[in-house]
Design a protein around this motif. Structure first.
Motif, mmCIF file in Angstrom:
data_model
loop_
_atom_site.group_PDB
_atom_site.id
_atom_site.type_symbol
_atom_site.label_atom_id
_atom_site.label_comp_id
_atom_site.label_asym_id
_atom_site.label_seq_id
_atom_site.Cartn_x
_atom_site.Cartn_y
_atom_site.Cartn_z
ATOM 1 N N GLY A 70 1.895 -8.331 -0.016
ATOM 2 C CA GLY A 70 2.044 -7.068 0.706
ATOM 3 C C GLY A 70 1.939 -5.908 -0.261
ATOM 4 O O GLY A 70 1.956 -6.071 -1.476
ATOM 5 N N SER A 71 1.804 -4.692 0.297
ATOM 6 C CA SER A 71 1.804 -3.489 -0.527
ATOM 7 C C SER A 71 3.218 -2.941 -0.507
ATOM 8 O O SER A 71 3.573 -2.071 0.289
ATOM 9 C CB SER A 71 0.801 -2.493 0.062
ATOM 10 N N ILE A 72 4.065 -3.470 -1.392
ATOM 11 C CA ILE A 72 5.505 -3.252 -1.272
ATOM 12 C C ILE A 72 5.919 -1.891 -1.811
ATOM 13 O O ILE A 72 5.544 -1.498 -2.923
ATOM 14 C CB ILE A 72 6.269 -4.376 -2.007
ATOM 15 N N GLU A 73 6.685 -1.170 -0.996
ATOM 16 C CA GLU A 73 7.231 0.116 -1.423
ATOM 17 C C GLU A 73 8.747 -0.026 -1.482
ATOM 18 O O GLU A 73 9.385 -0.317 -0.478
ATOM 19 C CB GLU A 73 6.837 1.199 -0.411
ATOM 20 N N LEU A 74 9.338 0.199 -2.670
ATOM 21 C CA LEU A 74 10.773 -0.042 -2.826
ATOM 22 C C LEU A 74 11.583 1.185 -2.422
ATOM 23 O O LEU A 74 12.319 1.751 -3.235
ATOM 24 C CB LEU A 74 11.090 -0.464 -4.263
ATOM 25 N N ALA A 75 11.465 1.573 -1.164
ATOM 26 C CA ALA A 75 12.280 2.662 -0.640
ATOM 27 C C ALA A 75 13.700 2.128 -0.393
ATOM 28 O O ALA A 75 13.906 0.914 -0.316
ATOM 29 C CB ALA A 75 11.673 3.176 0.663
ATOM 30 N N PRO A 76 14.703 3.030 -0.262
ATOM 31 C CA PRO A 76 16.082 2.547 -0.103
ATOM 32 C C PRO A 76 16.284 1.506 1.001
ATOM 33 O O PRO A 76 16.948 0.493 0.745
ATOM 34 C CB PRO A 76 16.868 3.826 0.174
ATOM 35 N N THR B 157 7.485 -3.009 7.494
ATOM 36 C CA THR B 157 7.153 -1.600 7.300
ATOM 37 C C THR B 157 6.879 -1.293 5.835
ATOM 38 O O THR B 157 5.912 -0.598 5.504
ATOM 39 C CB THR B 157 8.305 -0.711 7.809
ATOM 40 N N PHE B 158 7.745 -1.819 4.953
ATOM 41 C CA PHE B 158 7.608 -1.456 3.543
ATOM 42 C C PHE B 158 6.739 -2.441 2.769
ATOM 43 O O PHE B 158 6.525 -2.280 1.574
ATOM 44 C CB PHE B 158 8.980 -1.315 2.896
ATOM 45 N N ALA B 159 6.278 -3.507 3.450
ATOM 46 C CA ALA B 159 5.275 -4.371 2.831
ATOM 47 C C ALA B 159 3.895 -4.038 3.401
ATOM 48 O O ALA B 159 2.895 -4.591 2.937
ATOM 49 C CB ALA B 159 5.606 -5.838 3.055
ATOM 50 N N ARG B 160 3.860 -3.162 4.387
ATOM 51 C CA ARG B 160 2.611 -2.788 5.078
ATOM 52 C C ARG B 160 1.847 -4.025 5.520
ATOM 53 O O ARG B 160 0.632 -4.128 5.348
ATOM 54 C CB ARG B 160 1.715 -1.916 4.183
ATOM 55 N N LYS B 161 2.562 -4.971 6.078
ATOM 56 C CA LYS B 161 1.919 -6.197 6.537
ATOM 57 C C LYS B 161 2.603 -6.631 7.830
ATOM 58 O O LYS B 161 3.812 -6.459 7.967
ATOM 59 C CB LYS B 161 2.123 -7.310 5.499
#
Lengths: 540, 199
Positions: free
Chosen positions: A343-349, A274-278
């Motif tokens: 990936g398009s990594i989003e560092l959410a909690p 989910t948070f790597a969008r891959k």
């Protein structure tokens, strides 16, 4: 999200008003929430005991508790954390909340049985509390109940063994329910190849629960019978065999370790794509490695007993099988890392907790190999290295996975988002505090400090002091995290259906989900769980 | 909240899983038996010869017959013969009681001879004999508990059938109870030779 400000989903809709609407509810989401409340309470109690243990070890000699109190404290800490927190944590709490929604069902196969299993859990927990505070005093055997001590000590071992029996029964009922649900209630189009990984791991876990738990049931009953009738089934003088107890105990209790870690791996497999969008790298390898871990993990119980007097041949076999388990575990770690690649990594909690999981689990897993090899195990056996290793896998793995799950899915079920800044601060404190506490514990174990002692030699002082200071950082992190999650659930900003932009089914229904989950029409699935094309995250 | 969840196959599937857990439960005791037998073959034979083979045989016949009657009860409900089904359930419950009464006499006799877990007499007979009788009491006791539970379950199911809750259209509960009863029978089929016959 203007329409969702007054909407409260399953929190409000119930045929019965007030507290009975919860205590008699067969809705999987309400049962899941009730489990979540119970395990959180148990976790806080267990964590306080753990902090007390660390405080006692801050300096050599008696500091805050007597030796007997220390024995009772580590026993109760273990019993609470294992039987009442880790085993039901992700499977029973988040499994109940999510399994039916993720497979597009309205509930589990046996909703009433589900409620009964919650009551078994509560009865078990209450009995355990009685055992701790009443009569002969809190049990002091360690959570493993090893004979002959457990048949001779005057503390409340029988009652706590019966409590663990009830908790095991609860676990069996949940397992039967989940296996049947996955087989029978998948919605149209949800083939085995489209199951979210969390469902795969819950499915593998449920099999372990069904296959292994009865063994601990009969073993605990035998302990109670030994104490009541003095039968001597585990007494060498009367034709019994104490080593047999260890075999029977670990036949369950080693697979139980996988009951605790597998669903956590499932959580991580949801969070990372989910948070790597891959899409998850190597879907089938991930799915089948869950089953492989469950299967191979059921055959390695002997590696707890290298120093108990087994034949060298048996040690060789168990050591080999233990190394086999490392393969599917490593497949999982490598595939998570490969998913992150480009990936398009989003560092959410939730993602931060998932990354911490991979780091901690890798250390814990490699430590496991040191213990699985007979040669090094003889040196490390019964040192605090074992305690440190176990906490790396169970707390750094299972615990951090639970925290990831809380940060990932609580907004779904409360309909409100917590504040991100305190979440990140709590993550940092937990991660740092955790590694200080248990790395120091592993190091002092390699130096030769035995476990389960309230006292130690002067040369172990520095590392024990560091470990205790680490436990305080850990405690501050826990407090910030729980307060932040609680405040978020109470008065956080309302969120829409899909705050993270995830592609599994639970994000297609309102937050919090309505009763029966999907309204009048059952969902039809046309794509895999990690195909993010066209999935847009809602603003919050 | 009337979620219609009717899924007979699912219900049977769940029951089979549960029966599997029962097998594992008993297998713990069978492991203990196997290990103890290999350590004390002579003592086990000596212990085995003190059991009453006639009472054991009668109980085997009783349980096998009861398995037949409950299987016939399931066939009867499928053919919508309610009265016949009720009679067969009744016979099964009676046979379960006969089994337990028999067991009561068998155990009373043994206990009056001073053979019970933790007794002085048993301790004097040697470690292997001790192990044999401890296992015998616990395994047969656990099995007896299952007979009690299974018999009660069939009684409840019979009442539900009489009230029309279980019909030829909807009989999974009866079928599952029958499956449980067959398991109770099956466990005994292993217990009987292991403790009474082969040694």
């Amino acid at each position: 999200m203007s329409e969702s400000t007054t909407y409260t989903g399953f929190w409000q809709e119930s045929p019965r008003p007030g507290i009975l609407g919860w205590l008699l509810s067969t809705d999987h989401k309400r049962i899941g929430i009730m489990y979540l409340c119970c395990i959180t309470t148990m976790f806080i109690v267990g964590a306080c005991l753990g902090l007390a243990l660390r405080l006692e070890l801050i300096a050599p000699g008696v500091t805050v508790m007597t030796p007997q109190t220390y024995n009772a404290t580590f026993t109760v800490h273990g019993i609470i954390m294992i039987f009442m927190f880790l085993i039901p944590s992700i499977p029973a709490a988040f499994g109940n909340l999510l399994l039916p929604i993720q497979i597009g069902a309205r509930d589990v196969s046996f909703p009433k049985l589900n409620l009964i299993s919650w009551y078994c859990y509560v009865i078990g927990a209450i009995l355990a509390m009685f055992a701790i505070f009443g009569g002969g005093g809190a049990p002091d055997t360690g959570w493993t109940f090893y004979v002959p001590f457990s048949t001779q000590t005057s503390t409340n071992v029988s009652l706590v063994a019966f409590a663990a029996f009830m908790l095991g029964f609860s676990s069996i009922l949940t397992g039967i329910n989940f296996v049947t649900t996955v087989h029978r209630l998948r919605c149209k189009g949800l083939t085995w190849g489209r199951l979210p990984l969390f469902v795969w791991t819950l499915y593998a876990t449920a099999w372990v629960q069904v296959l292994a738990t009865p063994m601990i049931g009969i073993t605990l009953v035998l302990i109670i019978l030994e104490r009541t009738f003095g039968a001597g089934l585990f007494d060498a003088a009367r034709g019994g065999d104490p080593i047999l107890f260890q075999h029977l105990f670990w036949i369950y209790s080693h697979p139980a370790v996988y009951i605790m870690i597998l669903p956590g791996m499932g959580v991580i497999s949801e969070v990372i794509p989910t948070f790597a969008r891959k899409p998850l790298f190597g879907y089938w390898a991930m799915a089948l490695s869950s089953l492989a871990i469950a299967f191979a993990g059921s055959l390695v119980w002997g590696h707890h007993m290298y120093a108990s007097g087994m034949s060298d041949f048996a040690i060789l076999i168990f050591s080999f099988l233990t190394f086999i388990v490392a393969i599917p575990s490593a497949i999982k770690v490598f595939n998570w890392v490969s998913t992150l690649y480009k990936g398009s990594i989003e560092l959410a909690p939730p993602m931060l907790f998932a990354l911490a999981f991979i780091f901690n689990f890798a250390i814990g897993g490699l430590g496991g190999l040191a213990l699985g090899a007979a040669a090094s195990d003889i040196h490390l056996h019964d040192t605090t290295f074992v305690v440190g290793h176990f906490h790396y896998v169970m707390f750094g793995g299972g615990g951090f996975a639970l925290f990831a799950a809380l940060h990932y899915w609580l907004p779904k079920f409360t309909g409100r988002m917590y504040r991100h800044k305190p979440a990140v601060i709590s993550w940092a404190l937990l991660f740092v505090g955790f590694n200080i506490t248990y790395m120091a514990m592993q190091a002092v174990g390699i130096m030769g400090m035995p476990r389960r002692y309230y006292d130690y030699l002067p040369q172990f002082h520095t590392l024990n002091l560091i470990s205790t200071i680490g436990s305080w950082i850990l405690a501050v992190g826990l407090i910030i995290m729980f307060v932040n999650l609680w405040q978020g659930a109470r008065k956080g900003r309302p969120v829409g259906k899909n705050p993270w932009g995830a592609a599994t089914l639970e994000w297609t229904i309102p937050s919090p989900p309505p009763i029966e989950n999907f309204g009048a029409e059952d969902p039809v699935v046309t794509k895999g769980p990690y195909e993010f094309k066209g999935v847009v995250a809602d603003e919050y | 909240m009337s979620i219609e969840h009717r899924d007979d196959t699912g219900d049977r599937f769940g029951m089979w899983l549960f029966l599997y857990t029962e097998v594992i439960l008993f297998s713990g005791l069978f492991i203990l038996y196997a290990v103890s037998l290999s350590r004390f073959p002579g003592d086990f034979a000596q212990g085995s010869h003190q059991l009453n083979i006639y009472l054991g045989s009668i109980n085997t016949i009783v349980l096998l017959t009861s398995s037949l009657t409950i299987a016939l009860a399931v066939s009867a409900i499928q053919m919508n013969r309610i009265r016949q089904c009720l009679t067969l359930c009744g016979v099964t419950v009676v046979l379960a009681l006969v089994f337990l009464v028999n067991k009561y006499f068998e155990w009373s006799a043994e206990i009056s001879h001073g053979i019970y877990p933790g007794s002085q007499h048993l301790a004097e007979m040697g470690a292997g004999v001790s192990a044999f009788f401890n296992l015998y009491y616990f395994t047969a006791g656990l099995h007896g508990l299952h007979v009690l539970i299974g018999g009660s379950l069939i009684g409840v199911v019979a009442v539900l059938t009489a009230r029309g809750k279980i019909t030829s259209e909807r009989y999974t509960l009866l079928e599952n109870s029958a499956l449980f009863w067959h398991l109770v029978d099956l466990v005994w089929i292993f217990l009987f030779p292991l403790y009474y016959l082969i040694l």
